[in-house]
Design a protein around this motif. Sequence first.
Motif, PDB file in Angstrom:
ATOM      1  N   MET A   1      30.296  32.985  33.584  1.00 28.96           N
ATOM      2  CA  MET A   1      30.250  31.828  34.213  1.00 28.96           C
ATOM      3  C   MET A   1      32.120  32.147  33.922  1.00 28.96           C
ATOM      4  SD  MET A   1      30.159  27.918  33.586  1.00 28.96           S
ATOM      5  CE  MET A   1      31.523  27.596  32.507  1.00 28.96           C
ATOM      6  N   ARG A   2      32.557  31.878  35.857  1.00 26.52           N
ATOM      7  CA  ARG A   2      33.772  32.119  36.267  1.00 26.52           C
ATOM      8  C   ARG A   2      34.623  31.609  35.481  1.00 26.52           C
ATOM      9  NH1 ARG A   2      34.921  35.717  40.273  1.00 26.52           N
ATOM     10  NH2 ARG A   2      33.341  34.946  41.736  1.00 26.52           N
ATOM     11  N   THR A   3      36.298  31.690  35.158  1.00 29.65           N
ATOM     12  CA  THR A   3      36.740  31.375  34.251  1.00 29.65           C
ATOM     13  C   THR A   3      37.585  30.894  35.744  1.00 29.65           C
ATOM     14  OG1 THR A   3      37.098  33.135  32.896  1.00 29.65           O
ATOM     15  CG2 THR A   3      38.793  31.402  32.924  1.00 29.65           C
ATOM     16  N   THR A   4      37.952  29.139  35.475  1.00 32.04           N
ATOM     17  CA  THR A   4      39.170  28.480  36.295  1.00 32.04           C
ATOM     18  C   THR A   4      40.481  28.195  35.595  1.00 32.04           C
ATOM     19  OG1 THR A   4      38.104  26.622  35.584  1.00 32.04           O
ATOM     20  CG2 THR A   4      37.420  27.600  37.761  1.00 32.04           C
ATOM     21  N   ILE A   5      41.602  27.815  36.377  1.00 30.53           N
ATOM     22  CA  ILE A   5      42.770  27.814  36.144  1.00 30.53           C
ATOM     23  C   ILE A   5      42.443  26.529  35.351  1.00 30.53           C
ATOM     24  CG2 ILE A   5      45.138  27.153  36.463  1.00 30.53           C
ATOM     25  CD1 ILE A   5      44.972  28.874  39.093  1.00 30.53           C
ATOM     26  N   PRO A   6      43.071  26.518  34.286  1.00 31.37           N
ATOM     27  CA  PRO A   6      42.913  25.173  33.367  1.00 31.37           C
ATOM     28  C   PRO A   6      43.520  23.506  34.586  1.00 31.37           C
ATOM     29  CG  PRO A   6      44.304  25.967  32.834  1.00 31.37           C
ATOM     30  CD  PRO A   6      43.789  27.260  33.750  1.00 31.37           C
ATOM     31  N   ALA A   7      42.975  22.640  34.315  1.00 31.86           N
ATOM     32  CA  ALA A   7      43.236  21.469  34.993  1.00 31.86           C
ATOM     33  C   ALA A   7      44.899  21.357  34.948  1.00 31.86           C
ATOM     34  CB  ALA A   7      42.741  20.112  35.263  1.00 31.86           C
TER      35      ALA A   7
END
Length: 487
Positions: A1-7
């Motif tokens: 799963m792609r890591t995303t910038i945390p909200a």
Amino acid sequence: MRTTIPAQGVEKERLLARMDAFREQDADWRNGRTWSLVYYAGDEHHDLLRRAHAKFFAENALNPMAFKSLRRMEAEVVDMALGLLNAPPEGVGTMTSGGTESILMAVKAARDRARAKRPRLRSPEIVAPRTIHVAFEKAAHYFGLRIRYAEIGPDMRADVRAIEKLLNKNTVLVAASAPQYPHGVVDPIEAIGALAQKRGIPFHVDACVGGFLLPWVERLGRPLSPFDFRVPGVTSMSADAHKYGFAAKGASVVLYRDMSYLKHQFFVATEFPGGIYASPSFPGTRAGGPIAAAWASLMALGESGFLDHTRRALEATDRLVAGIEANPALEVVAKPDATLVAWTTREPALDVYTIADRLEDGGWSVDRQHKPKNIHCTVTSNHLPVIDDYLAAVSEAVDYVRSHPEVASRGNAAMYGMMAKIPFRGMVRSSVIKVMEQMYGPGGSPDIDPGQQDGLVGRLLGQHGAKVNQLLDRWDEWRRALTGKSD
Ligand SMILES: Cc1ncc(COP(=O)(O)O)c(C=O)c1O
């Protein structure tokens, strides 16, 4: 799963703790368990580097007019290196991000200088011994040159006659090393310099490892013939502050005999709508931290500090070489001129890559080399306290491998063995690309099981590792019998 910038931003202490957790499986360089990659001059020096780096971490050496501090430190680092390597008063240079960039720049400068002198030059070539650092091949690949490799002599040094035979009207640069990385010996710089000068060809001495090392080795009274700008034919040199200069990563210098060479390194664009753009080297934005840390390192160690580190590194090297040679099953590949050692087994049946696996199981990081197969140690002062432990581990590994012949066909030993021996090098290349695709692909991870690779080598290894290695060994024996060449 792609890591995303945390909200929402993560709390700082938690982040730092996570980063410490990421490190848990990293190589243990602080305790001398790695033999390259990190050059460590002790906690106090390390702390100074961090503070110097942090002071200038935001600044950008892209514009030396805006950050005169960085320009000043860069000029002083270059000056110190020029002095150390006996450059004439007209000597000049720039800092770069590392040895590879210094070499890329030296090759680009040589190519552009040749083109300026001979606009009809179509196929520029570099001539270098087979042991020259691979950054020259990378430079040739990036900048559209051909690299022609000269065979080396039995002592692993460049063979001057072999180099001479490859020179022609397309040669824009001759290169050699002081010392070369694989076996730690210094090429015959004086003889190659005389040849290059006679033919009017620029000559680069790659002292990425040796630039901040050999001058001290020499001052400590070890015999070394001149390897730097004292040799009249030498026109450029590279020396890495982030190796034996004990600086932070991202710091090297590329030096030239005078501005008539360096000016061809520069890049200027006059029509960019963003303004007139001038850049001395590869990057646009240039980090300030490594420049500041390199300056601080040279200043803080001083001659006495360098001599002390070099003395201890040489003592560690001497003890390592003596310990290896004292084991009847082992030998060094060449007597090192400084502190880089390559060692291997004397008996073909005692596989050095299997010994490497055993050492790794015991927590040592191992650098495997090939042609011929051996283990490489870049020795620093930090290794002096662990030499006895290392020699004991090597001796245990030799005994273990001798009494467990079945381990040779497993895991890393089988993979590296196969990679070293497969005669079709294109196959090896495409297999390595496959590994890189896996590592850098979506969700890529550094944990790759060699037997699970997609490539042909991976498939062979996964299904028939032991058999293929036996076949390759047989092929190797036939080849040696037919050609009389040992590798
Ligand atoms: C002799 C030599 N030249 C060049 C380089 C390349 O340096 P870097 O890894 O800093 O790009 C190395 C690295 O080990 C080296 O040993």
